[in-house]
Every structure is written in structure tokens, then in C-alpha cells.
Design an enzyme around this catalytic site. Structure first.
Site, PDB file in Angstrom:
ATOM      1  N   THR A  54       0.841  -1.201   0.000  1.00 36.49           N
ATOM      2  CA  THR A  54       0.000   0.000   0.000  1.00 36.49           C
ATOM      3  C   THR A  54       0.877   1.252   0.000  1.00 36.49           C
ATOM      4  O   THR A  54       2.070   1.177  -0.318  1.00 36.49           O
ATOM      5  CB  THR A  54      -0.980  -0.040   1.195  1.00 36.49           C
ATOM      6  OG1 THR A  54      -1.957   0.992   1.054  1.00 36.49           O
ATOM      7  CG2 THR A  54      -0.268   0.144   2.530  1.00 36.49           C
ATOM      8  N   ASN A  55       0.317   2.404   0.314  1.00 40.53           N
ATOM      9  CA  ASN A  55       1.095   3.658   0.370  1.00 40.53           C
ATOM     10  C   ASN A  55       0.561   4.531   1.493  1.00 40.53           C
ATOM     11  O   ASN A  55      -0.353   4.138   2.210  1.00 40.53           O
ATOM     12  CB  ASN A  55       1.032   4.366  -0.994  1.00 40.53           C
ATOM     13  CG  ASN A  55      -0.399   4.640  -1.401  1.00 40.53           C
ATOM     14  OD1 ASN A  55      -1.118   5.396  -0.750  1.00 40.53           O
ATOM     15  ND2 ASN A  55      -0.849   3.978  -2.465  1.00 40.53           N
ATOM     16  N   HIS A  56       1.115   5.744   1.622  1.00 34.88           N
ATOM     17  CA  HIS A  56       0.811   6.590   2.784  1.00 34.88           C
ATOM     18  C   HIS A  56      -0.447   7.444   2.661  1.00 34.88           C
ATOM     19  O   HIS A  56      -0.685   8.304   3.490  1.00 34.88           O
ATOM     20  CB  HIS A  56       1.990   7.527   3.058  1.00 34.88           C
ATOM     21  CG  HIS A  56       3.201   6.831   3.595  1.00 34.88           C
ATOM     22  ND1 HIS A  56       3.199   6.197   4.812  1.00 34.88           N
ATOM     23  CD2 HIS A  56       4.431   6.663   3.080  1.00 34.88           C
ATOM     24  CE1 HIS A  56       4.399   5.673   5.027  1.00 34.88           C
ATOM     25  NE2 HIS A  56       5.162   5.932   3.980  1.00 34.88           N
ATOM     26  N   ALA A  60      -4.605   7.423  -4.406  1.00 38.66           N
ATOM     27  CA  ALA A  60      -3.229   6.997  -4.658  1.00 38.66           C
ATOM     28  C   ALA A  60      -3.296   5.504  -4.985  1.00 38.66           C
ATOM     29  O   ALA A  60      -3.234   4.643  -4.098  1.00 38.66           O
ATOM     30  CB  ALA A  60      -2.361   7.245  -3.434  1.00 38.66           C
TER      31      ALA A  60
END
Ligand code: CTP
Length: 224
Positions: A34-36, A101
Site C-alpha cells: 500500500t502507500n501513505h 493513490a
């Protein structure tokens, strides 16, 4: 837009679709890529559009935010889930803003059981590309539809964003540089440049709510 003298809601009756948050790409039953992203920018856009009279659908990856009232929230996990929801609803939408995102890649295989170390000191992970939702929307867009994407960059902001604007056939791209203080993930503020074909507007540091208002103002301007 918010202070129109006639008190009329400028987006009244318009269907607005917003994507927000990260995607999660499972590796095995306990792990994912995943990402932030926190979803704050996309949620602010959905709430502002609602307040301006729009009928809003918010396609959201996993976030810790409350579902905004008066907004149709569709929860998704992976990029492919998000793609399925957006592609099934896109033709009914007048304005689409993609603030999510989205993970560009996912593991080729999702293990049914937890991946065990088994004494190994390294393992290889093979990834394959996810569908590009914004590019799909750009390809299928009718002239009466307005499409806005986001670009998060760490260098050559304007050049990279202009490439995305043309490459993904968007009407506008909202670009931010992850290295600018007050911009990007997990802050309540953002510092963005709005890029259209012949127009570039650099906004100062603002709250994500104010940035959302400025983006919708500009989209309203494109639609007129
Ligand atoms: N996006 C999308 N689907 C993807 C990847 C991105 O809809 N699979 C959208 C994002 O929501 C955002 C825009 O595309 O609006 C920009 O995404 P970004 O990842 O920055 O652009 P890429 O085209 O993936 O380019 P690069 O990774 O080279 O920066």
C-alpha cells in the site's frame, strides 16, 4: 463558488465521482502492499462538492476517516476493485476527480496461506501492473464530461504533470511535490499547482478544504 451572490448552488443536480485513499494489494492473508495516502484530499473534495449541491459518489480505498453524510460512499480495497466501480459508474458522471493513490503494481500471486520464512534469507516478489483508472476514464470521456487527475511527484513537477495531463486526456491535473513542506500525504494542508492545457495556477499553502474549493472552482470554470 461558495460565496455566489445569488445563493444558488453551482453544482446542483450534477453527478460528481471522486476517488480517494490508498489501495491495498494483498500478498497473502496477512500482508499487503500500500502507500501513505490518508484520503483527506479526496474526502475534502467529496464534502465540498456535496456542499455545492452535487450528487457525490466517493470511491474510497481503506482509510480511517468517517463516511461523509449525504455522500454515496463505495468502499474498495484493491486497484482492480476501484477500477470496476469507476468503470461501471463513469458514464453517469459529469465531473470526475481522481485523488486516490492507486497502487501501480500488485503481486502476481496471492498466497492462500501465510508466506513462511522457511529459513530463507531473501525472497523474490513478482509484481504485475494494475489498470490505470484515470487513463481509462480519459479514453472513454465524452465531451460533456470533465476529468481531473492528481499527480504526486518528487521532481520536475510541471513537466511530469503536463505529460500526465496529455497522456491521460484530462481536462485538469492537480500536481503536488511531495518534498514541499505542507504538501502531500498525512498533512491537513496541501500546496498544489493546477495545470490545464493553456493555464497553470500555483496555489499557496492552504487547508485541504480550501484546496478542494479551489479545484471545484476551476472545474466549474472549465464546464461553463
Ligand atoms: N491513477 C489511477 N489508476 C492507477 C494509477 C494512477 O487512476 N492505476 C490516477 C491517480 O488517481 C492520479 C493520477 O492517476 O489521479 C496520477 O497517478 P500517478 O501514479 O502519479 O501517475 P502514473 O501515471 O502512475 O505515473 P508515475 O507512476 O510514472 O508517476
Amino acid at each position: 463558488l461558495a460565496n455566489r451572490p445569488d445563493g444558488e448552488l453551482p453544482l446542483k443536480g450534477l453527478a460528481v465521482l471522486v476517488t480517494a485513499g490508498p489501495t491495498q494489494e494483498p500478498l497473502d492473508p496477512v500482508r499487503f502492499l500500500t502507500n501513505h495516502s490518508t484520503g483527506k484530499m479526496g474526502y475534502a473534495l467529496a464534502e465540498q462538492a456535496r456542499d455545492l449541491g452535487a450528487q457525490v459518489t466517493l470511491v474510497s480505498g481503506p482509510v480511517a476517516l468517517d463516511a461523509p453524510y449525504g455522500v454515496d460512499v463505495v468502499d474498495v480495497t484493491t486497484a482492480r476493485d476501484m477500477f470496476d466501480v469507476v468503470t461501471s459508474r463513469f458514464s453517469d458522471t459529469e465531473i470526475t476527480v481522481m485523488a486516490a493513490a492507486v497502487g501501480d503494481f500488485r503481486p502476481v500471486e496471492q498466497a492462500q496461506d501465510k508466506i513462511k520464512k522457511n529459513g530463507r534469507s531473501s525472497i523474490e516478489l513478482e509484481l504485475t501492473s494494475n489498470p490505470d483508472i484515470l487513463a481509462w476514464a480519459g479514453e472513454h470521456k465524452r465531451p460533456d464530461q470533465t476529468l481531473c487527475g492528481f499527480a504526486m511527484e518528487t521532481r520536475d513537477l510541471e513537466t511530469n504533470a503536463a505529460k500526465k495531463l496529455n497522456g491521460k486526456h484530462c481536462d485538469m491535473l492537480v500536481a503536488n511535490n511531495l518534498r514541499t513542506p505542507g504538501a502531500g500525504f498525512a498533512t491537513d494542508t496541501n500546496v498544489v499547482t493546477m495545470i490545464r492545457e493553456n493555464r497553470e495556477i500555483e496555489l499557496p499553502i492552504m487547508s485541504k478544504e480550501e484546496v478542494a474549493g479551489a479545484i471545484l472552482d476551476e472545474i466549474f470554470e472549465i464546464k461553463r
